[in-house]
Design a protein around this motif. Structure first.
Motif, mmCIF file in Angstrom:
data_model
loop_
_atom_site.group_PDB
_atom_site.id
_atom_site.type_symbol
_atom_site.label_atom_id
_atom_site.label_comp_id
_atom_site.label_asym_id
_atom_site.label_seq_id
_atom_site.Cartn_x
_atom_site.Cartn_y
_atom_site.Cartn_z
ATOM 1 N N PHE A 1 8.735 -44.152 84.622
ATOM 2 C CA PHE A 1 9.523 -44.758 85.977
ATOM 3 C C PHE A 1 8.830 -43.937 87.041
ATOM 4 O O PHE A 1 9.349 -42.588 87.111
ATOM 5 C CB PHE A 1 10.863 -44.692 85.852
ATOM 6 N N ARG A 2 7.896 -44.392 87.864
ATOM 7 C CA ARG A 2 7.463 -43.579 88.706
ATOM 8 C C ARG A 2 8.114 -43.814 90.245
ATOM 9 O O ARG A 2 8.829 -44.845 90.386
ATOM 10 C CB ARG A 2 6.130 -43.985 89.197
ATOM 11 N N SER A 3 8.213 -42.753 90.972
ATOM 12 C CA SER A 3 9.110 -42.664 92.161
ATOM 13 C C SER A 3 8.322 -43.364 93.162
ATOM 14 O O SER A 3 7.142 -43.617 93.319
ATOM 15 C CB SER A 3 9.011 -41.070 92.616
ATOM 16 N N LEU A 4 9.199 -44.135 94.006
ATOM 17 C CA LEU A 4 8.827 -44.764 95.180
ATOM 18 C C LEU A 4 8.349 -43.905 96.363
ATOM 19 O O LEU A 4 7.344 -44.202 97.448
ATOM 20 C CB LEU A 4 9.689 -45.866 95.685
ATOM 21 N N PHE A 5 9.018 -42.583 96.175
ATOM 22 C CA PHE A 5 8.582 -41.434 97.261
ATOM 23 C C PHE A 5 7.849 -40.260 96.639
ATOM 24 O O PHE A 5 8.139 -39.893 95.865
ATOM 25 C CB PHE A 5 10.363 -41.104 97.733
ATOM 26 N N HIS A 6 7.075 -39.974 97.416
ATOM 27 C CA HIS A 6 5.971 -38.893 97.021
ATOM 28 C C HIS A 6 6.715 -37.448 96.818
ATOM 29 O O HIS A 6 6.228 -36.855 96.047
ATOM 30 C CB HIS A 6 4.876 -38.927 97.954
ATOM 31 N N SER A 7 7.758 -37.225 97.554
ATOM 32 C CA SER A 7 8.285 -35.971 97.409
ATOM 33 C C SER A 7 9.212 -36.175 96.120
ATOM 34 O O SER A 7 9.825 -34.872 95.952
ATOM 35 C CB SER A 7 9.122 -35.975 98.676
ATOM 36 N N ARG A 8 9.600 -36.983 95.421
ATOM 37 C CA ARG A 8 10.394 -37.019 94.212
ATOM 38 C C ARG A 8 9.674 -37.385 93.081
ATOM 39 O O ARG A 8 8.904 -38.104 93.099
ATOM 40 C CB ARG A 8 11.583 -38.050 94.441
ATOM 41 N N PRO A 9 10.109 -36.891 92.168
ATOM 42 C CA PRO A 9 9.529 -36.679 90.487
ATOM 43 C C PRO A 9 9.869 -38.326 90.017
ATOM 44 O O PRO A 9 11.073 -38.814 90.478
ATOM 45 C CB PRO A 9 10.148 -35.701 89.873
ATOM 46 N N GLY A 10 9.232 -38.775 89.036
ATOM 47 C CA GLY A 10 9.691 -39.908 88.373
ATOM 48 C C GLY A 10 10.341 -39.359 87.151
ATOM 49 O O GLY A 10 10.563 -38.377 86.825
ATOM 50 N N PHE A 11 10.325 -40.309 86.173
ATOM 51 C CA PHE A 11 10.899 -40.062 84.987
ATOM 52 C C PHE A 11 10.016 -40.623 83.642
ATOM 53 O O PHE A 11 9.332 -41.551 83.953
ATOM 54 C CB PHE A 11 12.336 -40.656 84.754
ATOM 55 N N ALA A 12 9.859 -39.895 82.490
ATOM 56 C CA ALA A 12 9.164 -40.417 81.527
ATOM 57 C C ALA A 12 9.994 -40.347 80.337
ATOM 58 O O ALA A 12 10.497 -39.250 79.915
ATOM 59 C CB ALA A 12 7.763 -39.835 81.334
ATOM 60 N N PHE A 13 10.150 -41.300 79.393
ATOM 61 C CA PHE A 13 10.936 -41.333 78.092
ATOM 62 C C PHE A 13 10.092 -41.691 76.913
ATOM 63 O O PHE A 13 9.249 -42.668 76.925
ATOM 64 C CB PHE A 13 11.918 -42.092 78.060
ATOM 65 N N PRO A 14 10.272 -41.084 75.823
ATOM 66 C CA PRO A 14 9.492 -41.479 74.632
ATOM 67 C C PRO A 14 9.790 -42.987 74.263
ATOM 68 O O PRO A 14 11.013 -43.223 74.394
ATOM 69 C CB PRO A 14 9.855 -40.623 73.388
ATOM 70 N N CYS A 15 8.945 -43.548 73.639
ATOM 71 C CA CYS A 15 9.121 -44.909 73.337
ATOM 72 C C CYS A 15 8.087 -45.321 72.275
ATOM 73 O O CYS A 15 7.239 -44.840 72.175
ATOM 74 C CB CYS A 15 8.982 -45.979 74.569
ATOM 75 N N ASN A 16 8.366 -46.773 71.840
ATOM 76 C CA ASN A 16 7.293 -47.447 70.981
ATOM 77 C C ASN A 16 6.162 -47.928 71.823
ATOM 78 O O ASN A 16 6.425 -48.007 73.111
ATOM 79 C CB ASN A 16 8.018 -48.203 70.074
ATOM 80 N N ALA A 17 5.262 -48.566 71.320
ATOM 81 C CA ALA A 17 4.128 -49.410 71.916
ATOM 82 C C ALA A 17 4.679 -50.509 72.835
ATOM 83 O O ALA A 17 3.838 -50.974 74.111
ATOM 84 C CB ALA A 17 3.141 -49.962 71.120
ATOM 85 N N ARG A 18 5.792 -50.993 72.586
ATOM 86 C CA ARG A 18 6.632 -52.187 73.345
ATOM 87 C C ARG A 18 7.488 -51.592 74.367
ATOM 88 O O ARG A 18 8.051 -52.421 75.100
ATOM 89 C CB ARG A 18 7.387 -53.162 72.270
#
Length: 91
Positions: free
Chosen positions: A14-31
């Motif tokens: 999940f990338r941030s829409l604002f450059h000053s804020r971080p996004g999130f990444a979560f482990p998942c499967n290929a789908r």
């Protein structure tokens, strides 16, 4: 003899829409399916937050081949931030 490829690791990003804020990444499967029972309570809350903020603060998620990790992480932060995230301290 067949060569076996190493297992692939995927992240739902999940990338941030604002450059000053971080996004999130979560482990998942290929789908792009995240195994919620495998997340800590805090990481699960972050996942639900990320889903709720799509279009407001975060871009729609995308599946990416990622690091070999079973833990969620904040995107766009230095490695020390990633280390704290892996330890369950998402502050």
């Amino acid at each position: 003899m067949m060569n076996q490829a190493p297992p692939s690791h995927y992240e739902l990003c999940f990338r941030s829409l604002f450059h000053s804020r971080p996004g999130f990444a979560f482990p998942c499967n290929a789908r792009g399916e995240v195994h919620l029972d495998g997340l800590s309570e805090r990481a699960r809350n972050n996942y639900f937050y990320a889903r709720a903020m799509v279009g407001r603060e975060l871009a729609p998620p995308a599946v990416a081949q990622g690091a070999a990790t079973e833990s969620p992480r904040r995107m766009g932060q230095p490695d020390s931030w990633h280390s704290r995230a892996l330890a369950g301290r998402w502050s």
